[in-house]
Every structure is written in C-alpha cells, then in structure tokens.
Motif scaffolding. Structure first.
Motif, short mmCIF file in Angstrom:
data_model
loop_
_atom_site.label_atom_id
_atom_site.label_comp_id
_atom_site.label_asym_id
_atom_site.label_seq_id
_atom_site.Cartn_x
_atom_site.Cartn_y
_atom_site.Cartn_z
N ALA A 118 29.51 26.37 22.39
CA ALA A 118 30.20 25.96 23.62
C ALA A 118 31.37 25.02 23.28
O ALA A 118 32.48 25.18 23.80
CB ALA A 118 29.22 25.29 24.57
N ALA A 119 31.12 24.06 22.39
CA ALA A 119 32.19 23.12 22.00
C ALA A 119 33.30 23.85 21.26
O ALA A 119 34.50 23.58 21.47
CB ALA A 119 31.61 22.01 21.12
N ASP A 120 32.92 24.78 20.40
CA ASP A 120 33.90 25.56 19.64
C ASP A 120 34.80 26.34 20.60
O ASP A 120 36.05 26.34 20.45
CB ASP A 120 33.14 26.51 18.69
N LEU A 121 34.20 26.97 21.60
CA LEU A 121 34.98 27.75 22.57
C LEU A 121 35.88 26.83 23.40
O LEU A 121 37.06 27.15 23.64
CB LEU A 121 34.04 28.55 23.48
N THR A 122 35.34 25.70 23.82
CA THR A 122 36.14 24.73 24.59
C THR A 122 37.37 24.32 23.79
O THR A 122 38.49 24.27 24.31
CB THR A 122 35.28 23.49 24.92
N HIS A 123 37.15 24.06 22.51
CA HIS A 123 38.23 23.66 21.61
C HIS A 123 39.29 24.76 21.50
O HIS A 123 40.49 24.50 21.62
CB HIS A 123 37.62 23.35 20.24
N ARG A 124 38.82 26.00 21.29
CA ARG A 124 39.75 27.12 21.14
C ARG A 124 40.53 27.36 22.44
O ARG A 124 41.72 27.67 22.42
CB ARG A 124 39.01 28.40 20.77
N LEU A 125 39.84 27.23 23.58
CA LEU A 125 40.50 27.47 24.86
C LEU A 125 41.55 26.38 25.12
O LEU A 125 42.64 26.66 25.62
CB LEU A 125 39.48 27.52 26.00
N ALA A 126 41.21 25.14 24.75
CA ALA A 126 42.13 24.01 24.97
C ALA A 126 43.39 24.17 24.12
O ALA A 126 44.48 23.73 24.50
CB ALA A 126 41.43 22.70 24.64
N ALA A 127 43.25 24.83 22.96
CA ALA A 127 44.39 25.01 22.06
C ALA A 127 45.34 26.11 22.54
O ALA A 127 46.46 26.24 22.04
CB ALA A 127 43.88 25.34 20.65
N GLY A 128 44.89 26.90 23.52
CA GLY A 128 45.70 28.01 24.01
C GLY A 128 46.81 27.55 24.94
O GLY A 128 46.88 26.38 25.33
N ALA A 129 47.65 28.50 25.33
CA ALA A 129 48.82 28.17 26.15
C ALA A 129 48.47 28.04 27.63
O ALA A 129 49.16 27.39 28.40
CB ALA A 129 49.88 29.26 25.97
N THR A 130 47.35 28.66 28.05
CA THR A 130 47.02 28.68 29.48
C THR A 130 46.17 27.47 29.86
O THR A 130 45.79 26.67 29.01
CB THR A 130 46.22 29.96 29.81
N ASP A 131 45.84 27.36 31.14
CA ASP A 131 44.98 26.26 31.58
C ASP A 131 43.50 26.64 31.50
O ASP A 131 42.64 25.99 32.07
CB ASP A 131 45.35 25.80 33.00
N THR A 132 43.18 27.71 30.77
CA THR A 132 41.79 28.10 30.53
C THR A 132 41.04 26.97 29.83
O THR A 132 39.83 26.83 29.97
CB THR A 132 41.76 29.37 29.63
#
Lengths: 335, 335
Positions: A118-132
């Motif tokens: 869950a933390a890994d996904l949160t990290h990856r999503l935060a690094a993306g360009a969208t507000d995901t």
C-alpha cells in the motif's frame, strides 16, 4: 439513470452513462496471476468503468507493482473523463495479506515477500503527474474481497455467518462471522489445506492429501487422467470429467464422488467450528451447478447431527467478485 | 489494598477486605451441572466474594432458573454487606446460547429449550424484596465466557487470535478472532464433534468417531478400560491412564497417544481455518501438563507446513475462568 433504493433515497447510478458525477467513486483492482480486473465503482456499488490489464508477473514482483500503479492511473483517468470524483483506490492481491498492517506477507503467485504494497503504491502514485497521488490505497486479499462482495451484495447477502468457497486451481475460503470477515492477520481460511487423506497425494504446500489435491478443479482433471492413463493435457479440465460422468463413465463417477465427499468432510469440520448459515460455492467448479451442489448438500447433511445445517448455494458475482469486494472495502473506508 | 496499574492510575482492589466501595462491581455466576460458582467482581477484575451453590438440575429447568435467581440475590446481599455498588449480573450457562438475542436455545445439561433466560431472571429478580431487580442481566455461554477470561486476563492475554479448548467430559472451544469472540448465534466452537474416525465409536451427538470419543478425559478412561477388560468404574479417569503410561503400560501408551493424535488433527484443521496464535488447553485433562502438551505441540507442528504455528499453552484460570469471564462481560456491558 435514477435507481430508487429501498431506503427511499434516490441515487444515480449506471453501468454505461456518465450522470453519476455527484456520487463518490473509488478505483478497484483485483490482481490475478494473468490479468488485473479494474473498475470504477460508485457508492451505489455499481461499476461504471471496467478495464482489464495484463499482469507482468514473469517480469518479477517490482514490475507487477509498477503495473498496478499504472492501472490505477488509467482507471483514474477514465473516471475523470466521465467527470467522476474518485476518493480512494482498493487493490486486492493473492497470497497472505495483512490488511490491518497493510502488508503482503507472502505471495507465491506474484513473488512479493513481506512487502508494504500500500505504501509502495501510494509513493508511486504521488510521483506521477496526476492527482491520483492523493488517493488513500486500501489493500485487500483477493478471496477475502470476493467474500465481502458475496456477503454484502451477492449470494450470502442477509446472512451474518457465511463461508465463501472459490474452487478453481486451488480451494480457499472467506469467512464471515457476525457480519465481519475473519482474517487473523491474513492466515485464516486455508480450507484447501485441511488434510482429508493423511497418506494421500502430495500437495504444493508440502503436506499430503490436502482437500485441494482431491477436490480442486485441477485435481479432479488430474486424478481422472491418472486413473484412465490419459495424458493430463488430453483431459479438458473438471468440465470434461463432469461431462463423462453424465455418459456413465465409472472412473469419472468415482473421481467426482471422491471430490464431493472430501469437500463435504472439510465443510462439516468448518461447520462445527464456525456454524455458517450459508456456504457459497464459487470459482470455476461452481459452474457445474446442481451436479456439484445437490450431492454436496446431501453429503454435508449426512455428516451433521445437532449442528445448524448450512444452506449450500452457488456464488452470484462470478469472477467480478474480487474487484467488487475491494471496491466495497474502499467505499467503506471513505464513508 | 492499592494496586498500581500499568497505566499509572491507582485503583483499589482486594480479595479479602472491603475497601473497594468506590468501584463498580458486578455479580457473576457460572452454572455447571453440579455446582454454580458465584462471585462479586470489581472493575479491577478481582473477585471480592466467592460463593458456591448446588445446581438442582434433577428438579428440572424451572428449579434451576429459580436457583440462579436466588443465588444472584444471595451474591447481591453479600456485596451490600460489604458496601459495594453492584451494577449488573452475568450468568454463564452450558448449551447453545445466543448472547445477542439473550436466549438459551438448547441445554441438554439443564433441560432448557429455547428459553428467554435473561428476561426470566430479570422478572424473578424484580419480583423479589431487594433492589436486585434493577440489575441488567447479561447472559453468556460457559465455555465462551471461560475463553473471554483466558483471552483478557489469562493464558491468551495479548493475543488477537486464540483458541481456548477445555477438555473434560467433553471437548469444546472458545474462538477469539481479532480480539472478539466468534459465536455465530451460539453454534460455533464444536471442536469436540469434528469427526476423526468416520467409523469410530458412537458419540452422544448421534455421529461416530467425534474427537470427544477419543480425546475427552472421560473417553481416555473409557477406552483404557475397554482395551484392558477392566470395568470402567475401576479406572480412575484419564489421570490413572497417565500414571500407567509412566510405568510403561503399553495399552495406556496407545490410548494416550491416540488421544493426542486426534487432538492434533482437529487443532490442525482449526489452525487452517482460524489461524490462532495461541491454543490454550484447559479443563481437567490440562492438569496432565507437559505429558499432554509436549507431544501435542510436536504432533501439531508435524501437521502444518506453511501455516502459522500456534503456541500451545495450559490455561491459567482453572475452573474459575467461566465465572471470571461472565463477570468481565457484565463489566464491559456497564462500561
């Protein structure tokens, strides 16, 4: 379109149109060994968008984690294109999953080992360009999620105590007690590894004679092949054994009968311990329908005396249950 | 006397003196087939008064209900004499007990059949001369109550997932999952009726080869008598079989060994389904100590591969567990 609910409130929901913009939505992704089933699900429990992605598990667990993040971004984008407000993302995975600690302890299928997914996904999503990146990520177990879906909106709806048993290449169980899933840190529900024949066939778990070696769909096909001397590749799954049973093939009859007796034995043990009011049979084998369920009901009833006899019914949500269930968990999280 | 708690707050508590008048207290009564064990228990979980009453079950279920009401009045009187404020009464009984609906569905031991015992007791207490009639009555199951006590203040303290298994004339189990008892309307926990030998000895439940027919303390004595040709009355319980085991009696060895293997089989099944972190063995047979527990641990470990191996430990609260547990439930109710 407007759906009138029992409670009298009107909520909008649709499988095709995009008029549900004032509802909360969540992303839901059920990660399987071959495909990931994704959906955007509204607070009315209706999937609005369905997307399917390949699981790159041959490329290792890191690649699968990256693919999950990417699938969530795609789902989010699809939701935004419809003007939907997404508030959380739910991800269901196979293996031993501790939802409370938000970790995948072990997944033979994908290769994760004590991963803070869950933390890994949160990290990856935060690094993306969208507000995901702002979405909370809810982690779930695939079978447990399917159980939640069958319990809340499927075949076990209305029952406080239920066992949801998908039978496919393996056998698992989602346990619902007094309306709540029993998880025990991700270790509960190993129905398929209850030993039925102490000196039986070896099981992938290292033990012998586990229920899954007798009654999983793959085991039924394998045992039929072994007894008839056919190459396993020439038996078209448990489906073929069922067909041959109807044509009077005695080997098919024996293999099928043994599977049902083994299932009844394990379910009787589970009934003694957990007293489910309903047992929901799902997975590929459930497609056999009454030729599976009718003798299973009879055989279970023979094994019980004073115990409360559970109903035995087929699953209602098919292979969408895991995706719906993790969606429901994500909706519960934001409500 | 003052007991300093971990939290740093000071609370008064005592097993003998009467200085706990500013604490809340409850009445607790564990109804057995021969005796009812009663106590007045403070919010520090310490019993202040202990009283024992005969169970008049030979006179029928009505007489037992009346005796329970009378015992509660006596306990209340004892509490008042010490200046204690009693806020609720907990009553634990054998049988199938639905705590949520406050009914005894069935009790072979006492003779109740779908009895609204809590309401009946409330009615009887209200009809009495004292103010006992104002107490809420909390109903519980004896084994489940013992499980709650072992989980909260006994051998399973600190574990979220536990199985508490009293072994005496029968075998039952209290299931604790994620800190909560699993009850399933009173039907859960029938560990003793898991079938170990499908063509084994007849069980009182109408089935054959149940765990209880092999591993209950009474079964161990009976099986030893049967194999040696002795009258059952000449075998001094499982205790004698254990003593003879130590003197090299091979029949005693076989009977004891079979009991342990059967227990390990049933506990392995329960571990697959519920994944307890700890299994607490209680009841009369637990007095055997390590000659029971050491081989049981070994035999259980042999039956598990990838599963989380539970600790196997003796109960800590002895035959007071049921009374303490229903007291804890009553304290939870008022807090």
């Amino acid at each position: 379109m407007l759906i009138k609910r029992d409670s009298g409130e009107s909520v909008s929901g649709s499988r095709q149109t995009g008029v549900e913009s004032h509802m909360s939505h969540v992303l839901a992704l059920d990660v399987g060994g071959t495909f990931m089933k994704g959906a955007v699900i509204g607070s009315d429990h209706v999937p609005v968008v369905r997307l399917r992605f390949p699981t790159p598990r041959a490329h290792g667990p890191e690649a699968t984690t990256a693919a999950i993040a990417s699938a969530l971004v795609d789902l989010h984008q699809a939701a935004r294109e419809r003007g939907l407000t997404v508030k959380a993302a739910g991800v269901a995975v196979p293996g031993i999953v501790d939802e409370t600690r938000r970790r995948v302890l072990f997944s033979a299928n994908i290769g994760w080992r004590d991963t803070d997914l869950a933390a890994d996904l949160t990290h990856r999503l935060a690094a993306g360009a969208t507000d995901t990146g702002k979405l909370p990520v809810i982690l779930g177990h695939d079978v447990a999620s399917a159980g939640i879906a069958e319990a809340r909106i499927g075949a076990a709806q209305g029952y406080d105590n239920a066992l949801i048993v998908p039978i496919g290449t393996g056998i698992a169980a989602a346990l619902i007690s007094e309306g709540r899933p029993i998880r025990a840190g991700g270790y509960a529900g190993q129905l398929g590894h209850i030993v039925i024949e102490p000196n039986g066939e070896p099981c992938g778990c290292g033990n012998r004679g586990c229920l899954a070696t007798i009654a999983a769909a793959s085991a039924i096909a394998r045992r039929y092949a072994a007894r008839t001397g056919k190459p396993e590749s020439e038996v078209n799954g448990a489906h073929e054994v069922l067909q041959r049973l109807h044509t009077g093939d005695t080997t098919a009859h024996h293999v099928w009968h043994e599977a049902i007796e083994a299932l009844a034995t394990a379910l009787a043990q589970a009934t003694n311990l957990l007293a489910p009011e309903v047992i929901v049979i799902g997975g590929g084998l459930a497609q056999a329908g009454e030729p599976l369920l009718a003798p299973l009901r009879e055989s279970l009833a023979e094994r019980l005396t004073f115990q409360r006899l559970p109903k035995v019914v087929p699953a209602q949500l098919g292979d969408e249950a895991g995706c719906l269930g993790i969606g429901l968990s994500a909706l519960e999280h934001i409500s």
